[in-house]
Scaffold this active site. Sequence first.
Site, PDB file in Angstrom:
ATOM      1  N   GLY A  25       4.325 -10.095   4.101  1.00 23.21           N
ATOM      2  CA  GLY A  25       5.431 -10.377   4.899  1.00 23.21           C
ATOM      3  C   GLY A  25       4.970 -11.032   6.812  1.00 23.21           C
ATOM      4  O   GLY A  25       2.984 -10.725   6.709  1.00 23.21           O
ATOM      5  N   SER A  59       4.512   1.238   8.210  1.00 23.69           N
ATOM      6  CA  SER A  59       3.844   2.387   7.854  1.00 23.69           C
ATOM      7  C   SER A  59       3.172   3.679   8.517  1.00 23.69           C
ATOM      8  O   SER A  59       3.783   4.828   8.729  1.00 23.69           O
ATOM      9  CB  SER A  59       3.022   2.664   6.437  1.00 23.69           C
ATOM     10  OG  SER A  59       3.492   1.429   5.346  1.00 23.69           O
ATOM     11  N   HIS A 110       9.791  -3.617   3.650  1.00 25.41           N
ATOM     12  CA  HIS A 110       8.720  -3.790   2.246  1.00 25.41           C
ATOM     13  C   HIS A 110      10.175  -4.140   1.144  1.00 25.41           C
ATOM     14  O   HIS A 110      10.004  -4.825   0.276  1.00 25.41           O
ATOM     15  CB  HIS A 110       8.288  -2.491   1.713  1.00 25.41           C
ATOM     16  CG  HIS A 110       7.247  -1.690   2.440  1.00 25.41           C
ATOM     17  ND1 HIS A 110       6.996  -1.231   2.882  1.00 25.41           N
ATOM     18  CD2 HIS A 110       5.818  -3.215   2.649  1.00 25.41           C
ATOM     19  CE1 HIS A 110       5.386  -1.455   3.484  1.00 25.41           C
ATOM     20  NE2 HIS A 110       5.326  -2.060   3.269  1.00 25.41           N
ATOM     21  N   LYS A 122       4.539 -10.086   9.194  1.00 25.73           N
ATOM     22  CA  LYS A 122       4.293  -8.855   9.885  1.00 25.73           C
ATOM     23  C   LYS A 122       2.717  -8.962  10.628  1.00 25.73           C
ATOM     24  O   LYS A 122       2.039  -8.976  10.784  1.00 25.73           O
ATOM     25  CB  LYS A 122       5.065  -7.550   9.358  1.00 25.73           C
ATOM     26  CG  LYS A 122       3.536  -6.354   9.788  1.00 25.73           C
ATOM     27  CD  LYS A 122       4.931  -5.573  11.443  1.00 25.73           C
ATOM     28  CE  LYS A 122       3.825  -4.546  11.838  1.00 25.73           C
ATOM     29  NZ  LYS A 122       2.206  -4.065  11.133  1.00 25.73           N
ATOM     30  N   MET A 151       0.801  -0.883   0.035  1.00 29.02           N
ATOM     31  CA  MET A 151      -0.208   0.185   0.180  1.00 29.02           C
ATOM     32  C   MET A 151       1.335   1.737   0.090  1.00 29.02           C
ATOM     33  O   MET A 151       0.496   2.358   0.133  1.00 29.02           O
ATOM     34  CB  MET A 151      -0.993  -0.184   1.421  1.00 29.02           C
ATOM     35  CG  MET A 151      -2.283  -1.550   1.551  1.00 29.02           C
ATOM     36  SD  MET A 151      -3.081  -0.850   2.035  1.00 29.02           S
ATOM     37  CE  MET A 151      -2.835  -0.609   3.812  1.00 29.02           C
ATOM     38  N   GLY A 152       1.677   1.303  -0.074  1.00 26.39           N
ATOM     39  CA  GLY A 152       3.305   2.472  -0.418  1.00 26.39           C
ATOM     40  C   GLY A 152       3.795   2.881   1.152  1.00 26.39           C
ATOM     41  O   GLY A 152       3.565   2.036   1.431  1.00 26.39           O
TER      42      GLY A 152
HETATM   43  P1  AMP Z   1       1.714  -2.831   3.409  1.00 28.92           P
HETATM   44  O1  AMP Z   1       1.754  -1.965   2.408  1.00 28.92           O
HETATM   45  O2  AMP Z   1       1.499  -2.786   4.827  1.00 28.92           O
HETATM   46  O3  AMP Z   1       0.126  -3.476   3.288  1.00 28.92           O
HETATM   47  O4  AMP Z   1       2.252  -3.821   3.570  1.00 28.92           O
HETATM   48  C1  AMP Z   1       3.115  -4.572   2.118  1.00 28.92           C
HETATM   49  C2  AMP Z   1       3.558  -5.833   2.365  1.00 28.92           C
HETATM   50  O5  AMP Z   1       5.205  -6.116   3.551  1.00 28.92           O
HETATM   51  C3  AMP Z   1       2.252  -7.117   2.910  1.00 28.92           C
HETATM   52  O6  AMP Z   1       2.809  -8.193   2.950  1.00 28.92           O
HETATM   53  C4  AMP Z   1       2.834  -6.644   4.734  1.00 28.92           C
HETATM   54  O7  AMP Z   1       3.249  -8.098   5.576  1.00 28.92           O
HETATM   55  C5  AMP Z   1       4.812  -5.918   4.404  1.00 28.92           C
HETATM   56  N1  AMP Z   1       4.838  -6.063   5.559  1.00 28.92           N
HETATM   57  C6  AMP Z   1       5.036  -4.547   5.887  1.00 28.92           C
HETATM   58  N2  AMP Z   1       5.323  -4.099   7.068  1.00 28.92           N
HETATM   59  C7  AMP Z   1       6.292  -5.431   7.368  1.00 28.92           C
HETATM   60  C8  AMP Z   1       7.899  -5.846   8.023  1.00 28.92           C
HETATM   61  N3  AMP Z   1       7.822  -4.859   9.713  1.00 28.92           N
HETATM   62  N4  AMP Z   1       8.387  -6.733   8.176  1.00 28.92           N
HETATM   63  C9  AMP Z   1       7.771  -7.968   7.162  1.00 28.92           C
HETATM   64  N5  AMP Z   1       7.647  -7.252   5.879  1.00 28.92           N
HETATM   65  C10 AMP Z   1       6.164  -5.975   6.372  1.00 28.92           C
END
Ligand code: AMP
Length: 300
Positions: free
Chosen positions: A160, A198, A42, A162, A35-36
């Site tokens: 992730g 983020s 990321h 996470k 989601m940027g």
């Molecule tokens: P998001 O942009 O928050 O939707 O995250 C995009 C991808 O990055 C998702 O698969 C998250 O689980 C992963 N992600 C976000 N934060 C972390 C982190 N601290 N360590 C590893 N992966 C992450």
Amino acid sequence: MQLLTIECFEGPREAIAWCRELAAQGLSLGFVPTMGALHEGHQNLVRQAALENDRVCVSIFVNPLQFGESLDLESYPRDFTGDAKLLNEAGCHMAFTGTLPEFFPGRLDERGGLLPEYLLDPGPCAEGLEGEYRVGHFEGVATIVGRFFEILKPKRAYFGQKDYQQALVVRDLARNMDGPEVVICTTHREPSGMAFSSRNTRLSESEYAAGMFISRALFGARALWNQGQRDPAVLARHMQAVLKQGDLFVEYAAVRDPEEWNGSEPVGELQHAVALIAARAGDVRLIDNMLLSSTTPAGA
Ligand code: AMP
């Protein structure tokens, strides 16, 4: 200064054509949906995808389908230029963004919402915890991720740990749609122990300090597990006690069996366990988790 070699597309049309061209050349594609407002977590996903595939593509889309609260959607940080630089540095070849009407042409109602028949069922792993506190969230996640799998046809997709429950949901989704291999990457943490997110950029100093109790509670649960504690209720109580020390509004601090995801707390001693927390520091909602046993994330 590093040269920008990444290709950036503002809509899915060019992205789809780019992926088709790759497939025609017999090159493998690793896909990282985001989601940027990107960070090192990321970047780690992209680095792993670059090691395992010929090309890497990242989507940057703040998906309205997965946000219940419009304030949360509006305040979600956005920085496309900064994102492109970080992706380039991590070895990403192509990034694209787009809008709901571009991703779902002919599938929206007159108010711009997705017609319910196109919402995907996220399956049993959506039950409980995030699924309970963010009603409709996993339908939104499954729907956009499923759509990306369908239009890009990646060989592998990277998520992730996470977002633990999300990883379980997309793993099942990919299996059901005969989609890509889902690779789950470990959570990347700041030196303080706090998981990169983020949303961390929205935390004030005191909210950040409160947020630190989340990883403290998780590490505490892991220490107890390593000392032989296997009772999920005891582990959860320990986390709740640690979280009480911070100025947080705790939504859940729970332990689940990652091998048998269930909406409710498991009873009896566990062989495999994951500890999961969601809490608000001010108006910023934070989630984090930790595998207590040595099972690979989500059994991937
Ligand atoms: P998001 O942009 O928050 O939707 O995250 C995009 C991808 O990055 C998702 O698969 C998250 O689980 C992963 N992600 C976000 N934060 C972390 C982190 N601290 N360590 C590893 N992966 C992450």
